[in-house]
Design an enzyme around this catalytic site. Sequence first.
Site, PDB file in Angstrom:
ATOM      1  N   SER A   1      42.408  31.911  45.448  1.00 33.61           N
ATOM      2  CA  SER A   1      42.073  33.275  45.815  1.00 33.61           C
ATOM      3  C   SER A   1      43.272  34.212  45.801  1.00 33.61           C
ATOM      4  CB  SER A   1      41.454  33.273  47.206  1.00 33.61           C
ATOM      5  OG  SER A   1      42.357  32.747  48.144  1.00 33.61           O
TER       6      SER A   1
ATOM      7  N   LYS B   1      49.256  39.197  49.852  1.00 30.75           N
ATOM      8  CA  LYS B   1      47.809  39.060  49.718  1.00 30.75           C
ATOM      9  C   LYS B   1      47.165  39.888  50.823  1.00 30.75           C
ATOM     10  CE  LYS B   1      44.492  35.182  49.411  1.00 30.75           C
ATOM     11  NZ  LYS B   1      44.409  33.693  49.448  1.00 30.75           N
TER      12      LYS B   1
ATOM     13  N   SER C   1      44.568  27.806  46.778  1.00 29.99           N
ATOM     14  CA  SER C   1      44.578  29.241  46.459  1.00 29.99           C
ATOM     15  C   SER C   1      45.948  29.851  46.212  1.00 29.99           C
ATOM     16  CB  SER C   1      43.881  30.026  47.580  1.00 29.99           C
ATOM     17  OG  SER C   1      42.488  29.831  47.516  1.00 29.99           O
TER      18      SER C   1
END
Lengths: 471, 471
Positions: free
Chosen positions: A157, A82, A181
């Site tokens: 996310s 990420k 997330s």
Amino acid sequence: MTSIDLNTTTITRLSQHIQKKEISPVEVIDIFLNRIEQAQEKLNPFITILDEQARQAAKKAEDEITKGRYRGPLHGIPFAAKDLFFTAGVKTTCGTRILADFVPNEDATVISRLVDAGAILIGKANMHEFAFGTTNLNPHYGNVRNPWNSDCVSGGSSGGSAVAVATGCALLALGTDTGGSIRIPAALCGIAAIKPTFGRISKHGVYPLCWSLDHPGPMTRTVADTAIALECLAGYDPKDPCSQSVRVGDYAAGLTGDIRGVRVGVPDTFYFDAIDPEVKAGVEAAIDRIRELGATVMPIHIPDLETAAAATLMILSAEAAACLEKFHRTRPDEIGKDVRERLDLGALHLAASYLKAQRIRRKVQRNFAEAFSRVDVLITPGVSIAAPRLSDNTVRVDEADIPVGVALTRCTRIFNLAGLPSVSVPVGLTESGLPIGMQVAGKAFDEATVLRVAEAYQRHIYQTEHWPDLS
Amino acid sequence: MTSIDLNTTTITRLSQHIQKKEISPVEVIDIFLNRIEQAQEKLNPFITILDEQARQAAKKAEDEITKGRYRGPLHGIPFAAKDLFFTAGVKTTCGTRILADFVPNEDATVISRLVDAGAILIGKANMHEFAFGTTNLNPHYGNVRNPWNSDCVSGGSSGGSAVAVATGCALLALGTDTGGSIRIPAALCGIAAIKPTFGRISKHGVYPLCWSLDHPGPMTRTVADTAIALECLAGYDPKDPCSQSVRVGDYAAGLTGDIRGVRVGVPDTFYFDAIDPEVKAGVEAAIDRIRELGATVMPIHIPDLETAAAATLMILSAEAAACLEKFHRTRPDEIGKDVRERLDLGALHLAASYLKAQRIRRKVQRNFAEAFSRVDVLITPGVSIAAPRLSDNTVRVDEADIPVGVALTRCTRIFNLAGLPSVSVPVGLTESGLPIGMQVAGKAFDEATVLRVAEAYQRHIYQTEHWPDLS
């Protein structure tokens, strides 16, 4: 080599081929870079693709393995991170154009750990802005689409991380989880992932959103792969003040497939309310299968979950506003509308309200500790709904229209408040072909049991042999 | 028995007489109750005097000792507890009329520890309302006056505890210290006391003011007595979530009087600014004496102390408002003006400001850790001024008028933020006959070194043989 189907492989399987020199990391990386090209166009999972760097690392891995210096099951395995994990010399945008040019000068501890284990960073994954966006409509780096239906969200996310794994662009991705997330995109994209205990995995070099709720963790295709990754990632790091010095288990070796006698609690309130009927049926069927594997399934009451869910949102909102205060104050126009509105709200919270929420947290932790004196794991839905459409702002559940963000985080976020380990594992598809996720949560630092239950289910019942087709 | 001067005795000395049966705890308690009667009229150190209960406990101690069951140096020693330590069956007012009828049903952990060691609770000491008042003008239980000059304040919030010890109403008193509330009255009344490391002494059963800054600790006539008391009070308590499991030292045995080679840092900014010249001269003279005893004294720079001092006030203000929110909201008219005004302010702090202050705390802790890699202890003034008059709202220091509360806590409160152990030890009197205190602070959980330095000074240089005269 032709016998290896790289579209459906896992760390567990590919690592054996690499170890036996049936395939070279260089070949692996080329095939994965090809898949990234296909996936990127359709689904947009990456912000940065590290083709050159990955090829060089693959060459080095190939050399080492040829010389007999095989490092273990992550050697030569491509992974994504990420885009909020610091990568030395590689831009780390945190999903915002404000940090478009931010290039850290050191790796996050978890990046170093994976690289030391021989894994190969293949790209930086797309994400909600600052990991705080509420929709998949990222104004900076574009939407991440769901590989099972590209009109739907991937969840966030850590959506790019989940899509990278689901589509076979990487066999492992690092995500972070502040209210769900990691587990939400895992559930919506049909992969396995863990949010470990707070303090289990170092946050050093991870761009913060919320100091007391952020958890990094691995996202993979199967629970067995999650166990391999966690074993590498977990452990004390003096550079992270939240890091805890607690023995790391032999997670992969502990996956015996045997869950006879394990006490499974199914919460009698909250988690199975306000839920999509197909998701509910899917998770309940999975619980039946777990009972058939010999676990003792029982209802359990955990008090005050609505209060706990609200306290989590308050802490998240207040800490995020404090954490991002500098950008919110000086560059508000460059922040996406969804994030800016949340920051506007968070900046108004009173310290007394925040402290009340933190005191509720202590009570919630006691309530869960009490529950875990009676059961070994809790099972709940992973997410109350299947992936909504990108255009949806609300979803209709139980005859009410609920904001998408609230519906998505309902089942996950309390475990951030409690700091307890929880896995998301796929349990099938809805009639329209969207994944359903189940959550298995456990005692603090007992990742071993959580993984064992989830893997036993996956091994015996729902084998994730089919993956979304990119073609 | 006539050879024992109970007006000037200490735990160290009296315990020997008790052990040798030269005096009985029953005689001791009667004499101390007499002194309480004298002190109470002049100085008002107690809210509750436990004459009957103390006499019964003394009888029990006498029986035990007669039968050869001597428990150790606290057996038969009279102690006082600030009136926010829970005492089973005895009202615990926290200095406010709102809690005038509050009677806990269990003892605080520290009360139990002292009672188990044979100490005798003789009274509950007067204090600032909720330990949060800024003046000695307590509207509920009356002012506590300074035994060296009854027109002056005793300091707070543990003023009653300090006066009880200074006047020989008790040889030990429990206090709490959130921004200096143990060390300030100790300095102003000429006694020794320690605020230990955060987590060193249990807070279970201690009425909270500020969760992350509150520290309980012992107040005594000499540092040697402080060491004896700390040895009993310190240690892990599962009932207190802040309690830390760190080995408790042999504090009394470690008082060798030898401090040759100990590295003493004297901060080059902040602590010796905005200070009364007589206090400054007194502390500097004491530092010279410590150098003469063989310690290596060096200047040391600790950055950002002004910011640290401000962050402490922010956290104190916000947490106190959250902690007392129920009373502030429902019974504001019963709260003293000084406390109500602070709560009015504290209730308005934003969560983002509070979180910023907590982040500063982490930086401050790192700065102190860095300093303690170069020195073993830090020495500063205990309080920048000698005891102000009860009627003073401001004091004139360095040609500026400073609010009394700000001047009193300047030197102490940053050690609450840092959570580090610090002792206040008397170093003499001003020309007008008011005590001057010196602060010796150390590394986390290194109470042993802090006590050794302070006791060596007291042993060789300033022997506190004279005490304020009650007659």
